[in-house]
Scaffold this active site. Structure first.
Site, PDB file in Angstrom:
ATOM      1  N   GLU A 285      59.015 -58.219  44.515  1.00 33.41           N
ATOM      2  CA  GLU A 285      60.046 -57.833  46.322  1.00 33.41           C
ATOM      3  C   GLU A 285      58.611 -56.596  46.841  1.00 33.41           C
ATOM      4  OE1 GLU A 285      63.520 -55.391  44.678  1.00 33.41           O
ATOM      5  OE2 GLU A 285      64.576 -57.574  44.440  1.00 33.41           O
ATOM      6  N   HIS A 306      54.940 -77.909  26.994  1.00 31.96           N
ATOM      7  CA  HIS A 306      55.667 -79.432  27.227  1.00 31.96           C
ATOM      8  C   HIS A 306      56.275 -79.367  27.970  1.00 31.96           C
ATOM      9  CE1 HIS A 306      53.265 -80.154  22.974  1.00 31.96           C
ATOM     10  NE2 HIS A 306      53.449 -78.819  22.888  1.00 31.96           N
ATOM     11  N   LYS A 420      73.341 -60.173  51.397  1.00 33.78           N
ATOM     12  CA  LYS A 420      74.496 -59.486  51.220  1.00 33.78           C
ATOM     13  C   LYS A 420      75.385 -59.246  52.127  1.00 33.78           C
ATOM     14  CE  LYS A 420      72.237 -56.132  48.062  1.00 33.78           C
ATOM     15  NZ  LYS A 420      71.820 -54.032  48.178  1.00 33.78           N
TER      16      LYS A 420
HETATM   17  O1  PA5 Z   1      63.648 -52.588  43.457  1.00 33.49           O
HETATM   18  C1  PA5 Z   1      64.597 -52.259  44.132  1.00 33.49           C
HETATM   19  O2  PA5 Z   1      65.516 -51.128  44.945  1.00 33.49           O
HETATM   20  C2  PA5 Z   1      66.440 -53.391  43.999  1.00 33.49           C
HETATM   21  O3  PA5 Z   1      65.698 -54.395  43.015  1.00 33.49           O
HETATM   22  C3  PA5 Z   1      67.272 -52.962  43.406  1.00 33.49           C
HETATM   23  O4  PA5 Z   1      66.705 -51.898  41.663  1.00 33.49           O
HETATM   24  C4  PA5 Z   1      68.618 -53.446  42.836  1.00 33.49           C
HETATM   25  O5  PA5 Z   1      69.012 -54.130  43.937  1.00 33.49           O
HETATM   26  C5  PA5 Z   1      69.911 -52.584  42.509  1.00 33.49           C
HETATM   27  O6  PA5 Z   1      70.053 -51.783  43.913  1.00 33.49           O
HETATM   28  P1  PA5 Z   1      70.972 -50.473  42.556  1.00 33.49           P
HETATM   29  O7  PA5 Z   1      70.049 -50.056  41.887  1.00 33.49           O
HETATM   30  O8  PA5 Z   1      71.069 -49.434  43.880  1.00 33.49           O
HETATM   31  O9  PA5 Z   1      72.153 -51.187  41.690  1.00 33.49           O
END
Ligand code: PA5
Length: 443
Positions: A285, A306, A420
Site C-alpha cells: 500500500e 515444495h 469500494k
Molecule cells: O493502511 C490503511 O490505512 C488501510 O489498510 C486501513 O487500515 C484499512 O482500510 C481499514 O481501515 P479502517 O481502519 O478505517 O477501517
C-alpha cells in the site's frame, strides 16, 4: 537490547556514496515533514512517545476483557487487523488449542472478510464461550468490520444485556469522526483513539495493535521497548552504515532499479507467516502507486520450497528475496540414532532440528543466488516481544525511506477506493445512484 543484523552481502548490491546520500535525504524528509503525505508521520517517533499512562489504560482494559471473556473477537481489516494478527501469531504456540490448560483468553479475528461461512462459524463457535469484542476502524466506516460488528454487538447484547455489553465492547477509532465513534459515545464503550497522523498500516504500536495483544497476554511493554530501541538505532543523525533501515531501503531500491520487481519475504519459522502478511500490506500500500513499486510476495519455508521453490529457482528473473532468519529456537529437539536406519537418516543423528533448518536456509540461499535471485538476510536473535517490536519498527522506517526514494507518497492509498465505489454501486448504497446506473449498464 539484542537486535537484528542485516546482511546484504549476497544481494549483489554495492552502495555508492551518492546512494547513501540519497537515502539519508529521503530519511530526513521523515523528520522535517517536507515530503508527500507529511500529515501521516506520527509513527516516526511513536514508540518513544507512548506514555506509561496510555500503556496502563491499555493493560487495565485488557485485564477487564480477560476477566470477563475467554474468547475475544477482534474486529478490523487491513491496518486495523494485520499488526495484531502478526504479533499474536509470532508469539503464540500454534498448538495451544490442543493443550488442556490455557490461562489466556483466545483472541480471534473477524471483519477482515465478508465471508458468510466464516462469520457464521465464528458466531456459532462463540456460543460455547464467554465473549467480548474489540472493534477497530480508523475511519469508522469500513464495510467489512462494520458488518461483523453489527452481528457481534447484537450477539453480546442479546446474551448479556446492553449495560453489561458496554463493558464487553471496546472501540478503537478516530477521535472525532465516523459511525464507530458515534456508536461508542452513544453506547458508553471504553474507547481508544487512533492518532490522526498515524495511518492504518503504521498503527500496530498504537492501541490498534497493543490492546488486542495485551488482551491475548502478550507483553506489550516489551514490544514497545523493542520498537523504542529500533527508533534510536535508525534515528536522524545515525550514520548510514550503522542504520539498518536505510541500508535495507537502498538495497531493495537498487534491486528494483536493476529490474528486480518482486520481493519475496520469507522465513524458516512458520510463526512469522503473518509478519509476512503485515509486511505485504505495509509495502504494497505504501509503494504500489503511480505505476511504480516492488510487488511484495511471501513464502514460508521450507514448506514453500515444495510449491514455489521451482519458480524462484528458475522462473522469471525479476525476483529477489529477503529472509528473516531466527538465530535461536525456543525449544530443543535432537534427532536420535536409529539402529535399523531404514530411513537413512543416521547421518543426522545427534543434530538438533534447528541445525538442519539452518543448513536448509544456507543451501537455499546459495542455490537462489546462483539462480539469479539476490538475497537480503535479516537475522533476529530469537522470537520474543522485544525483538518483534524492533523488527516492526525497522520495516516501518525502511518503508518510509524507500517510498520517498521511489518518489511516491508512501502514506496514502487512493487505489483502495476503486473497489469500494463499485461495491457500493452494486449494493445500491444511498448516494451511489449514478454509479449504480453506470455499473449496471456495464454488466
Ligand atoms: O493502511 C490503511 O490505512 C488501510 O489498510 C486501513 O487500515 C484499512 O482500510 C481499514 O481501515 P479502517 O481502519 O478505517 O477501517
Amino acid at each position: 537490547m539484542k537486535t537484528l543484523k542485516l546482511d546484504i552481502r549476497k544481494s549483489g548490491i554495492a552502495i555508492s556514496d551518492a546512494m547513501k546520500q540519497q537515502a539519508l535525504e529521503a530519511a530526513d524528509l521523515l523528520y522535517s515533514g517536507k515530503g508527500a503525505g507529511n500529515d501521516f508521520l506520527g509513527w516516526v517517533n511513536l514508540p518513544s512517545s507512548i506514555s506509561d499512562e496510555e500503556l496502563d489504560k491499555i493493560t487495565a482494559t485488557a485485564a477487564r476483557l480477560r476477566e470477563k471473556a475467554d474468547l475475544i473477537i477482534c474486529i478490523g481489516i487491513g491496518g486495523s487487523y494485520l499488526g495484531a494478527k502478526a504479533v499474536l501469531e509470532a508469539m503464540s504456540n500454534p498448538f495451544q488449542y490442543l493443550h488442556k490448560q490455557n490461562n489466556n483468553p483466545t483472541v480471534v479475528f473477524a471483519g477482515q472478510n465478508i465471508s458468510e461461512d466464516y462469520t457464521y462459524e465464528l458466531l456459532e463457535a462463540s456460543k460455547e464461550h464467554s465473549i467480548a469484542t474489540i472493534v477497530i476502524s480508523k475511519s469508522g466506516t469500513t464495510t467489512e468490520p462494520a458488518i461483523a460488528f453489527r452481528l457481534f454487538k447484537a450477539e453480546i447484547e442479546k446474551r448479556y444485556g446492553k449495560e453489561e455489553a458496554a463493558q464487553r465492547i471496546v472501540a478503537i477509532t478516530d477521535k472525532a469522526r465516523g459511525a464507530l465513534k458515534t456508536q461508542a459515545d452513544n453506547e458508553g464503550y471504553t474507547s481508544f483513539v487512533i492518532p490522526d497522523n498515524v495511518g492504518g498500516r503504521f498503527s500496530v504500536l498504537t492501541p490498534v495493535g497493543l490492546l488486542p495483544l495485551a488482551a491475548a497476554g502478550i507483553d506489550v511493554r516489551a514490544l514497545v521497548r523493542g520498537a523504542q530501541a529500533m527508533e534510536q538505532a535508525t534515528a536522524q543523525g545515525v550514520a548510514f552504515d550503522e542504520n539498518p533501515a536505510a541500508i535495507y531501503a537502498v538495497t531493495r531500491y537498487q534491486l528494483y532499479k536493476s529490474g528486480k520487481k518482486v520481493e519475496i519475504l520469507g522465513s524458516y519459522e512458520p510463526r512469522l507467516q503473518y509478519i509476512n502478511e503485515w509486511w505485504k500490506q505495509l509495502y504494497g500500500e505504501s509503494e504500489g502507486k503511480d505505476g511504480k513499486g516492488i510487488f511484495p510476495a511471501s513464502v514460508t519455508l521450507t514448506a514453500d520450497l515444495h510449491s514455489m521453490g521451482q519458480y524462484i529457482q528458475q522462473g522469471e528473473r525479476t525476483l529477489f528475496e529477503t529472509i528473516i532468519s531466527v538465530a535461536a529456537p525456543r525449544h530443543h529437539i535432537t534427532i536420535e540414532h536409529d539402529e535399523a536406519n531404514l530411513d537413512g537418516l543416521n547421518f543426522l543423528a545427534g543434530k538438533r532440528i534447528s541445525e538442519v533448518n539452518a543448513k536448509a536456509e544456507l543451501g537455499v540461499q546459495l542455490a537462489h543466488v546462483d539462480g539469479g535471485v539476490p538475497n537480503i538476510r535479516i537475522e533476529i536473535p530469537e522470537i520474543n516481544e522485544e525483538v518483534i517490536g524492533g523488527l516492526l519498527y525497522f520495516f516501518e522506517k525502511a518503508c518510509g525511506i524507500s517510498g520517498y526514494m521511489l518518489g511516491v507518497n508512501p502514506f496514502n492509498q487512493p487505489g483502495v477506493e476503486a473497489y469500494k465505489k463499485n461495491m457500493f454501486a452494486l449494493l445500491n448504497k444511498p448516494g451511489y445512484e449514478e454509479e449504480s446506473k453506470a455499473i449496471l449498464a456495464r454488466l
